[in-house]
Design an enzyme around this catalytic site. Structure first.
Site, PDB file in Angstrom:
ATOM      1  N   ARG A 237       0.833  -1.169  -0.184  1.00  0.00           N
ATOM      2  CA  ARG A 237       0.088   0.110   0.087  1.00  0.00           C
ATOM      3  C   ARG A 237       0.925   1.183   0.012  1.00  0.00           C
ATOM      4  O   ARG A 237       1.890   1.284   0.607  1.00  0.00           O
ATOM      5  CB  ARG A 237      -0.811  -0.117   1.345  1.00  0.00           C
ATOM      6  CG  ARG A 237      -2.037  -0.855   1.184  1.00  0.00           C
ATOM      7  CD  ARG A 237      -3.281  -0.676   0.294  1.00  0.00           C
ATOM      8  NE  ARG A 237      -4.288  -1.339   0.230  1.00  0.00           N
ATOM      9  CZ  ARG A 237      -4.489  -2.469  -0.512  1.00  0.00           C
ATOM     10  NH1 ARG A 237      -3.575  -2.540  -1.480  1.00  0.00           N
ATOM     11  NH2 ARG A 237      -5.481  -3.214  -0.416  1.00  0.00           N
ATOM     12  N   GLU A 266      -4.443   7.545  -4.585  1.00  0.00           N
ATOM     13  CA  GLU A 266      -4.785   7.016  -5.795  1.00  0.00           C
ATOM     14  C   GLU A 266      -6.222   7.241  -6.193  1.00  0.00           C
ATOM     15  O   GLU A 266      -6.984   7.602  -5.286  1.00  0.00           O
ATOM     16  CB  GLU A 266      -4.916   5.326  -5.510  1.00  0.00           C
ATOM     17  CG  GLU A 266      -3.432   4.755  -5.188  1.00  0.00           C
ATOM     18  CD  GLU A 266      -3.422   3.229  -5.204  1.00  0.00           C
ATOM     19  OE1 GLU A 266      -4.245   2.712  -5.310  1.00  0.00           O
ATOM     20  OE2 GLU A 266      -2.304   2.927  -4.501  1.00  0.00           O
ATOM     21  N   HIS A 284      -1.836   0.478  -9.712  1.00  0.00           N
ATOM     22  CA  HIS A 284      -2.432  -0.512  -8.761  1.00  0.00           C
ATOM     23  C   HIS A 284      -2.986  -1.643  -9.365  1.00  0.00           C
ATOM     24  O   HIS A 284      -4.272  -2.040  -9.426  1.00  0.00           O
ATOM     25  CB  HIS A 284      -3.374   0.025  -8.166  1.00  0.00           C
ATOM     26  CG  HIS A 284      -3.596  -0.595  -6.672  1.00  0.00           C
ATOM     27  ND1 HIS A 284      -4.032  -0.088  -5.386  1.00  0.00           N
ATOM     28  CD2 HIS A 284      -3.618  -1.908  -6.486  1.00  0.00           C
ATOM     29  CE1 HIS A 284      -4.170  -0.930  -4.532  1.00  0.00           C
ATOM     30  NE2 HIS A 284      -3.999  -2.104  -5.134  1.00  0.00           N
TER      31      HIS A 284
HETATM   32  P1  NAP Z   1      -0.733 -11.575   4.675  1.00  0.00           P
HETATM   33  O1  NAP Z   1      -0.660 -13.061   4.282  1.00  0.00           O
HETATM   34  O2  NAP Z   1      -1.587 -10.884   5.750  1.00  0.00           O
HETATM   35  O3  NAP Z   1       0.715 -10.925   4.979  1.00  0.00           O
HETATM   36  C1  NAP Z   1       1.018  -9.715   5.268  1.00  0.00           C
HETATM   37  C2  NAP Z   1       2.271  -9.882   6.154  1.00  0.00           C
HETATM   38  O4  NAP Z   1       2.713  -8.656   6.494  1.00  0.00           O
HETATM   39  C3  NAP Z   1       2.067 -10.644   7.291  1.00  0.00           C
HETATM   40  O5  NAP Z   1       3.083 -11.853   7.262  1.00  0.00           O
HETATM   41  C4  NAP Z   1       2.580  -9.781   8.561  1.00  0.00           C
HETATM   42  O6  NAP Z   1       3.021 -10.378   9.297  1.00  0.00           O
HETATM   43  C5  NAP Z   1       3.264  -8.771   7.821  1.00  0.00           C
HETATM   44  N1  NAP Z   1       3.450  -7.514   8.434  1.00  0.00           N
HETATM   45  C6  NAP Z   1       2.401  -6.845   8.932  1.00  0.00           C
HETATM   46  N2  NAP Z   1       2.786  -5.659   9.449  1.00  0.00           N
HETATM   47  C7  NAP Z   1       4.237  -5.578   9.319  1.00  0.00           C
HETATM   48  C8  NAP Z   1       4.986  -4.540   9.870  1.00  0.00           C
HETATM   49  N3  NAP Z   1       4.714  -3.550  10.420  1.00  0.00           N
HETATM   50  N4  NAP Z   1       6.290  -4.964   9.580  1.00  0.00           N
HETATM   51  C9  NAP Z   1       6.600  -6.230   9.177  1.00  0.00           C
HETATM   52  N5  NAP Z   1       5.692  -7.154   8.593  1.00  0.00           N
HETATM   53  C10 NAP Z   1       4.863  -6.971   8.944  1.00  0.00           C
HETATM   54  O7  NAP Z   1      -1.449 -10.600   3.371  1.00  0.00           O
HETATM   55  P2  NAP Z   1      -1.099 -10.971   2.088  1.00  0.00           P
HETATM   56  O8  NAP Z   1      -2.203 -11.639   1.330  1.00  0.00           O
HETATM   57  O9  NAP Z   1       0.469 -11.339   1.491  1.00  0.00           O
HETATM   58  O10 NAP Z   1      -1.307  -9.325   1.320  1.00  0.00           O
HETATM   59  C11 NAP Z   1      -0.371  -8.512   1.869  1.00  0.00           C
HETATM   60  C12 NAP Z   1      -0.836  -7.259   1.254  1.00  0.00           C
HETATM   61  O11 NAP Z   1      -0.504  -6.884  -0.114  1.00  0.00           O
HETATM   62  C13 NAP Z   1      -2.275  -6.801   1.559  1.00  0.00           C
HETATM   63  O12 NAP Z   1      -2.954  -6.242   2.666  1.00  0.00           O
HETATM   64  C14 NAP Z   1      -2.593  -5.596   0.326  1.00  0.00           C
HETATM   65  O13 NAP Z   1      -2.797  -4.630   1.043  1.00  0.00           O
HETATM   66  C15 NAP Z   1      -1.305  -5.940  -0.427  1.00  0.00           C
HETATM   67  N6  NAP Z   1      -1.816  -6.134  -1.717  1.00  0.00           N
HETATM   68  C16 NAP Z   1      -1.647  -5.527  -2.871  1.00  0.00           C
HETATM   69  C17 NAP Z   1      -2.271  -5.918  -4.392  1.00  0.00           C
HETATM   70  C18 NAP Z   1      -1.886  -4.843  -5.353  1.00  0.00           C
HETATM   71  O14 NAP Z   1      -2.624  -4.963  -6.341  1.00  0.00           O
HETATM   72  N7  NAP Z   1      -0.846  -4.194  -5.384  1.00  0.00           N
HETATM   73  C19 NAP Z   1      -3.001  -7.154  -4.407  1.00  0.00           C
HETATM   74  C20 NAP Z   1      -3.171  -7.831  -3.355  1.00  0.00           C
HETATM   75  C21 NAP Z   1      -2.676  -7.524  -2.002  1.00  0.00           C
HETATM   76  P3  NAP Z   1       3.161 -10.248  10.970  1.00  0.00           P
HETATM   77  O15 NAP Z   1       1.950 -10.020  11.469  1.00  0.00           O
HETATM   78  O16 NAP Z   1       3.793 -11.394  11.603  1.00  0.00           O
HETATM   79  O17 NAP Z   1       4.102  -8.918  11.017  1.00  0.00           O
END
Ligand code: NAP
Length: 321
Positions: A237, A266, A284
Site C-alpha cells: 500500500r 490513488e 495498482h
Molecule cells: P498477509 O498474508 O496477511 O501478509 C502480510 C504480512 O505482513 C504478514 O506476514 C504480516 O506478518 C506482515 N506485516 C504486517 N505488518 C508488518 C510490519 N509492521 N512489519 C513487518 N511485517 C509486517 O497478506 P497478503 O495476502 O500477503 O497481502 C499483503 C498485502 O498486499 C495486502 O494487505 C494488500 O494491502 C497488498 N496487496 C496489494 C495488491 C496490489 O494490487 N498491489 C494485491 C493484493 C494485496 P506479521 O503480522 O507477523 O508482522
C-alpha cells in the site's frame, strides 16, 4: 421483499447480473453525483454491500440500520474502519489466496522491469535513440543469484520469495514483526531486522498489510540504508512508505531504481515520479488479470450470499466482531 445490496464500485458484469436476479441492487455511480452522499442514502435500508477501493467509515455508514455485511473484492482492508464495523455488528469479508500468485507475478514484473530499465529502454528504442551499441547508461542490474529482502513474509511475500528462490536462485531475507519459521524454512529465508534487511538486500520488496505499525514504515532514514545498486519494489500500500522521501531518494540516486504499484493517493494523476527515469510506475494492477479478478469477484459474491442467507462467510476479517 428482496434484500437490498449496494454495489459501491465497478464489479464483474456476470456477478452483477446474478446479484440483480437475487436482490434489489443499487449501483453507486460517480456520474450520478457525490459518491458518499449516494452511499449514505442507500445504506440506510441495505442488507449487504459489495465492491472495492472505496473508503467506508463512520461518516458514510452511520445511517445503516440493518447492514449485515460488507463484502470487499480485495485482500487488503485498510480502507474500512473495522473498529466501527465491530461496534455496529457488521461483518467485513475479503478475498485472500485467490490473488496471491498473480500479485507475486506482478511484483516480479516490477522488480525485473526496474532492474533492467525496461520502460526506459522501450521508450529509448522506439524514439530512435538506438544508433550504436548500448553503453553504461542503458545497463541494468543482474537479478539471478542476488539477495532478495521481503518486508512482510505473508501469503504474497512468500509467493514472491518462491519466484526468487526457484526461478532466480536468489538468497532470501525477510522481516516481519516476528519470525515466521513455518513460512521461512521451506524458502531457506533468514530473518533480519528491518535495518539489516535494507543494508544487505540487492532487491527489497514490500508486501505487508497496511496497519498502525506498517504505516510510514519506510522513510529517508530507511532509504539511506539501502545499497546504491539496490532496487526497491512496493506492491503493498502507498502509505507504507513516505512517498516524498522515496521521490527524494530516487532524485538523489540513493539506490538504483524503484518499481511501484501503489501510492499514498490513488488514482495518481500528477506526481514528480512521472519525471524520473529510475522508477517504474503501474496503476495498482497487482491482482488485475482477467482470471484472477473473476475469482475475486466470485469469492466476494459467495461471501455476500452466505452472510445474507444467514451462514458465516469463509473469509471474514472480523468473525467475532
Ligand atoms: P498477509 O498474508 O496477511 O501478509 C502480510 C504480512 O505482513 C504478514 O506476514 C504480516 O506478518 C506482515 N506485516 C504486517 N505488518 C508488518 C510490519 N509492521 N512489519 C513487518 N511485517 C509486517 O497478506 P497478503 O495476502 O500477503 O497481502 C499483503 C498485502 O498486499 C495486502 O494487505 C494488500 O494491502 C497488498 N496487496 C496489494 C495488491 C496490489 O494490487 N498491489 C494485491 C493484493 C494485496 P506479521 O503480522 O507477523 O508482522
Amino acid at each position: 421483499m428482496n434484500k437490498k445490496v449496494v454495489v459501491f464500485s465497478q464489479i464483474d458484469p456476470e456477478i452483477l447480473t446474478r446479484l440483480k436476479a437475487q436482490y434489489h441492487v443499487v449501483v453507486i455511480d460517480p456520474k450520478q453525483g457525490d459518491v458518499n452522499q449516494q452511499i449514505q442514502q442507500h445504506v440506510q435500508d441495505a442488507d449487504g454491500m459489495i465492491g472495492a477501493g472505496r473508503l467506508l467509515n463512520q461518516s458514510n455508514l452511520a445511517t445503516a440500520q440493518q447492514l449485515k455485511i460488507i463484502s470487499s473484492v480485495s485482500v487488503g482492508y485498510d480502507n474500512y474502519d473495522v473498529d466501527y464495523l465491530n461496534q455496529k455488528n457488521i461483518w467485513l469479508s475479503h478475498t485472500p489466496h485467490v490473488l496471491t500468485e498473480t500479485t507475486a507475478d506482478l511484483a516480479f514484473t516490477l522488480l525485473m522491469s526496474a532492474a533492467r530499465k525496461v520502460p526506459y529502454l522501450d521508450h529509448w528504442t522506439k524514439s530512435g535513440e538506438w544508433k550504436r551499441t548500448v553503453s553504461q547508461a542503458q545497463f541494468g542490474q543482474d537479478i539471478h543469484g542476488k539477495t532478495l529482502g521481503i518486508i512482510g513474509l505473508g501469503n504474497i511475500g512468500a509467493a514472491i520469495a518462491r519466484r526468487g528462490l526457484y526461478g532466480f536462485n536468489m538468497n532470501i531475507l525477510y522481516h516481519n514483526r516476528r519470525e515466521k519459521l513455518e513460512m521461512a524454512q521451506p524458502l531457506n529465508a533468514q530473518y533480519r531486522s528491518l535495518e539489516q534487511l535494507l543494508q544487505e538486500s540487492d532487491f527489497v520488496v514490500v508486501a505487508v498489510d497496511l496497519n498502525a505499525e506498517s504505516k510510514a514504515l519506510l522513510s529517508t532514514e530507511q532509504f539511506d540504508l539501502m545499497q546504491s545498486h539496490a532496487v526497491f519494489v512496493n506492491i503493498a500500500r502507498g502509505s507504507v512508505i513516505d512517498e516524498q522521501a522515496l521521490i527524494q531518494a530516487l532524485k538523489d540516486h540513493k539506490f538504483f531504481a524503484a518499481g511501484l504499484d501503489v501510492y499514498e493517493k490513488e488514482p495518481l494523476q500528477t506526481s514528480e515520479l512521472f519525471q524520473l527515469d529510475n522508477v517504474v510506475t503501474l496503476p495498482h494492477v497487482g491482482s488485475a488479470t482477467a482470471e484472477t479478478r473473476k475469482k475475486m469477484a466470485e469469492l466476494a459474491y459467495r461471501n455476500l450470499v452466505d452472510a445474507l442467507d444467514g451462514r458465516q462467510p469463509r473469509y471474514l476479517v472480523n468473525p467475532d466482531f
